[in-house]
Design an enzyme around this catalytic site. Structure first.
Site, PDB file in Angstrom:
ATOM      1  N   ASP A 192     -10.805   2.810   4.652  1.00  0.00           N
ATOM      2  CA  ASP A 192     -11.060   1.371   4.539  1.00  0.00           C
ATOM      3  C   ASP A 192     -12.559   1.088   4.459  1.00  0.00           C
ATOM      4  OD1 ASP A 192      -8.960  -0.380   4.243  1.00  0.00           O
ATOM      5  OD2 ASP A 192      -8.494  -0.500   6.388  1.00  0.00           O
ATOM      6  N   LYS A 229       0.843  -1.207   0.000  1.00  0.00           N
ATOM      7  CA  LYS A 229       0.000   0.000   0.000  1.00  0.00           C
ATOM      8  C   LYS A 229       0.879   1.258   0.000  1.00  0.00           C
ATOM      9  CE  LYS A 229      -3.714  -2.504   2.303  1.00  0.00           C
ATOM     10  NZ  LYS A 229      -4.349  -2.892   3.574  1.00  0.00           N
ATOM     11  N   GLN A 234      -4.231  -1.701   9.993  1.00  0.00           N
ATOM     12  CA  GLN A 234      -4.157  -2.996   9.319  1.00  0.00           C
ATOM     13  C   GLN A 234      -4.697  -4.111  10.224  1.00  0.00           C
ATOM     14  OE1 GLN A 234      -3.152  -3.489   6.045  1.00  0.00           O
ATOM     15  NE2 GLN A 234      -3.807  -5.602   6.327  1.00  0.00           N
TER      16      GLN A 234
END
Ligand code: NAD
Length: 302
Positions: free
Chosen positions: A124, A57, A101
């Site tokens: 997200d 990412k 994460q």
């Protein structure tokens, strides 16, 4: 049978195309005096898969001309300390969007952490406000993996209206939002959706009826050729590391679908790697660019 193997939905190339389109937009913004989008990623512990995902990412951010920040803490971080980091990122005006994460180490409560993320920075799309807006069809950040799958189908001009979509998995990050997005009155979408999970009885009966089969389980080669209808579109979300003595590393990545035997039956199929994974990354960049644009519009309106 389709043995030509020109039925691959190339997520890698599609993601590169999207990333270069995003990079061009960033260049235009910056050359007209605007600010680069800035994504932050919180990484707890040293799980190799999580480290690799965050690494991909951040690398993609650099290529697209974004700023990025990694906040890496040891596994023994407390819930309070993690919530403080989230609050600092919420308050930090230089950060447009951030991700924590997942999965987190067992002693941490990921539900509470996800809920602490400001919905404006929730790139997200995991916050309950984002999930609720998605369910209502209101504008919001869509979760990157299912939204990336929708984009991939769209970029290949695949019309899903009227299809029977069978989704295997009911996680909050893949199965559930995928089901919501494919049921929407939109194209791609407008599917009749069957959602299967670990308690589904006679799974094969369902998968055999799928025009569009989306598999997000986390078990290598789980979907075999006898479970797939001739001409189906198969999207393999799974990422599994399996031993492979022919590789220098001793292992390789594989999906949830027995690709070699299933691919010849499909009208389209995603490979692993090179399918859904890269689309997830491109979608995260899209969400962050959107967060950055919304923020600059809001500040110029004041
Ligand atoms: P999860 O573990 O949260 O969910 C797995 C789902 O599979 C569950 O809902 C469960 O009900 C279902 N399941 C388990 N056994 C089953 C069975 N025998 N029959 C039918 N259903 C069964 O996983 P997740 O977070 O949704 O991820 C699934 C897979 O996708 C993993 O391999 C993960 O690494 C991968 N993944 C990939 C990406 C990407 O970008 N490509 C993103 C997220 C997850």
């Amino acid at each position: 049978m389709n043995n030509s193997m020109n039925n691959i939905l190339d997520g890698k190339q599609t993601s590169l195309d999207l990333q270069s389109e995003i990079a061009q937009k960033v260049e235009t913004i910056v050359s007209s005096g605007g600010k680069k989008p800035h994504l932050a990623a919180v990484l707890i512990g040293d799980d190799p898969a999580s480290k690799a995902y965050v690494g991909h990412k951040i690398k993609a951010c650099a290529k697209a001309g974004f700023e990025s920040t990694i906040i890496n803490r040891n596994t023994d971080i407390s819930q309070t300390e993690l919530l403080e980091i989230v609050q600092d990122l919420n308050d930090d005006k230089s950060i447009d969007g951030f991700i924590v994460q997942l999965p987190l180490p067992d002693h941490l409560d990921s539900t509470e952490v996800v809920q602490a993320v400001s919905p404006e920075k929730d790139v997200d799309g995991f916050h309950p406000e984002s999930v609720g807006k998605m369910a209502l069809g209101l504008p919001t950040y869509l979760p990157a993996t299912p939204a990336g799958i929708i984009t991939l189908l769209d970029r290949y001009g695949i019309k899903t209206t009227g299809m029977h979509a069978v989704i295997i998995g009911r996680s909050d990050i893949v199965g559930n939002p995928m089901s919501a997005l494919l049921s929407r009155n939109a194209e791609p979408g407008n599917c009749t959706v069957t959602q299967c999970h670990s308690r589904t009885v006679n799974l094969r009966e369902h998968t055999l009826r799928a025009d569009l089969l989306i598999v997000a389980i986390g078990r290598p080669n789980f979907i075999t050729a006898d479970m797939v209808k001739e001409g189906a579109i198969v999207i393999d979300v799974g990422i599994n590391r399996i031993p492979d003595p022919t590789r220098k590393s001793g292992s390789r990545l594989t999906g949830d679908v027995d690709y070699e035997n299933v691919a010849p039956k499909c009208s389209w199929i995603t490979p692993v790697p090179g399918g859904v994974g890269p689309m997830t990354i491109a979608t995260l960049l899209e969400n962050t660019l959107q967060a950055s644009l919304l923020k600059s519009n809001a500040s110029s309106e004041k």
